[in-house]
Scaffold this active site. Structure first.
Site, PDB file in Angstrom:
ATOM      1  N   GLU A   1       9.482  -5.565   9.997  1.00 60.46           N
ATOM      2  CA  GLU A   1      10.105  -4.216   9.787  1.00 60.46           C
ATOM      3  C   GLU A   1      10.670  -3.443  10.748  1.00 60.46           C
ATOM      4  O   GLU A   1      10.105  -3.394  11.911  1.00 60.46           O
ATOM      5  CB  GLU A   1       9.042  -3.587   8.886  1.00 60.46           C
TER       6      GLU A   1
ATOM      7  N   LYS B   1      -1.655  -9.674   2.613  1.00 60.11           N
ATOM      8  CA  LYS B   1      -0.820  -9.261   3.811  1.00 60.11           C
ATOM      9  C   LYS B   1      -1.662  -8.195   4.487  1.00 60.11           C
ATOM     10  O   LYS B   1      -2.210  -7.539   4.005  1.00 60.11           O
ATOM     11  CB  LYS B   1       0.466  -8.492   3.473  1.00 60.11           C
TER      12      LYS B   1
ATOM     13  N   ASP C   1      -1.332  -6.239  -0.335  1.00 63.05           N
ATOM     14  CA  ASP C   1      -1.732  -5.586   0.754  1.00 63.05           C
ATOM     15  C   ASP C   1      -2.962  -5.428   1.160  1.00 63.05           C
ATOM     16  O   ASP C   1      -3.688  -5.020   0.243  1.00 63.05           O
ATOM     17  CB  ASP C   1      -0.802  -4.191   0.775  1.00 63.05           C
TER      18      ASP C   1
ATOM     19  N   GLU D   1      -1.657  -6.059   8.438  1.00 61.17           N
ATOM     20  CA  GLU D   1      -0.650  -5.496   9.449  1.00 61.17           C
ATOM     21  C   GLU D   1      -0.950  -5.824  10.763  1.00 61.17           C
ATOM     22  O   GLU D   1      -2.360  -5.738  11.080  1.00 61.17           O
ATOM     23  CB  GLU D   1      -0.362  -4.071   9.289  1.00 61.17           C
TER      24      GLU D   1
ATOM     25  N   ASP E   1       0.932  -1.322   0.004  1.00 60.20           N
ATOM     26  CA  ASP E   1       0.089  -0.046  -0.041  1.00 60.20           C
ATOM     27  C   ASP E   1       0.919   1.224  -0.119  1.00 60.20           C
ATOM     28  O   ASP E   1       0.237   2.240  -0.085  1.00 60.20           O
ATOM     29  CB  ASP E   1      -0.861   0.069   1.248  1.00 60.20           C
ATOM     30  N   SER E   2       2.219   1.162   0.213  1.00 62.61           N
ATOM     31  CA  SER E   2       3.039   2.281  -0.052  1.00 62.61           C
ATOM     32  C   SER E   2       2.944   2.741  -1.495  1.00 62.61           C
ATOM     33  O   SER E   2       3.416   3.821  -1.899  1.00 62.61           O
ATOM     34  CB  SER E   2       4.487   1.779   0.002  1.00 62.61           C
TER      35      SER E   2
END
Length: 272
Positions: free
Chosen positions: A179, A112, A82, A114, A43-44
């Site tokens: 991360e 993915k 994501d 978080e 999503d970056s």
């Protein structure tokens, strides 16, 4: 096409796993041609290719659009997409509907999500056949709360991260991204899990590494994190654009080499 079982086999054989975050057809095509093991459609993309201020503006539709493009560019690579902010944590029914939509419409190998709080979601998604990659440590969707800083840097935080990692594996996660955590902590977690652990800013003790395509190739980025190594310099493309501008303005482009030679206007004029 690489599978979860192949990635686990790579971990067992201590073969490092390479992963690159990419967002579109041409970059995905290059990543696959290079033989990279995994692609993350992160999503970056909100900041990197859409010009948003953060990942907060990224929608499920954005992720599906870019996930499809990446899959078309890399049909034989293990692709992870994501779940954007807000796609998990509303209600279990909605969360699973979002996950299923993302998984089906992108034809990804996994999605993915978080945070340590998503273990119930991982269990439910796994139960209906959706592979989930977990993400712990610095979680970009939570930087508004935790900030961009090293995670797991105290004894208590490190112990919690170890516990969280074990919990997401037990819940059914097929892999884990760590991360911005200390190298020795990442190595310890990697040793204790059977699933592949991919690090970004987590040292070399993990089972693999992930970097963003644009960061590692210096393509349109202004600020890079400490852990980013530049492997090529795509910024030189600006020089080519400047030369193009100059040649258009001077009339040097297009020259005869780049011009179709067929003469047609005599025929047109003869018909008048």
């Amino acid at each position: 096409m690489k599978t979860v079982s192949l990635l686990i086999d790579m971990k067992q054989k201590q073969t490092k796993i390479s992963m690159v975050t990419a967002y579109d057809f041409p970059s995905a095509k290059q990543v696959e041609a290079a033989g990279i093991d995994m692609i993350l459609v992160g999503d970056s993309l909100g900041m990197t290719v859409l010009g948003y201020e953060s990942t907060v503006q990224v929608t499920l539709a954005d992720m599906i659009h870019h996930g499809r493009a990446v899959r078309r560019g890399a049909p034989n690579t293990f692709v992870v997409v994501d779940m954007p902010i807000g796609a998990v944590g509303i209600s279990m029914t909605q969360d699973l509907n979002h996950a299923l939509k993302l998984y089906q419409e992108t034809n990804a190998n996994a999605i993915k999500a978080e945070g340590a709080h998503i273990t119930p979601f991982i269990e439910k998604a796994t139960a209906i056949g959706i592979p989930v990659v977990a993400h712990l440590g610095l979680t970009p969707q939570s930087v508004g709360v935790m900030g961009y800083k090293l995670q797991g840097a105290t004894k208590e935080a490190a112990e919690q991260l170890i516990l969280d990692a074990k919990n997401v594996e037990q819940a059914g996660a097929v892999a884990l991204v760590l991360e911005a955590i200390p190298n020795d902590l990442a190595e310890e977690i990697s040793k204790h899990l059977t699933i592949p652990v991919i690090g970004i800013g987590a040292g070399k003790g993990t089972d693999g590494q992930v970097l963003v395509y644009h960061d590692m190739l210096n393509y349109g980025v202004e600020h890079k994190a400490k852990f980013v190594k530049q492997f090529a310099d795509f910024s030189v493309g600006v020089d080519g654009l400047k030369q193009y501008d100059q040649e258009v303005k001077s009339g040097a482009f297009p020259s005869e080499e780049y011009t179709y030679k067929k003469k047609i206007m005599n025929e047109v004029n003869n018909n008048d």
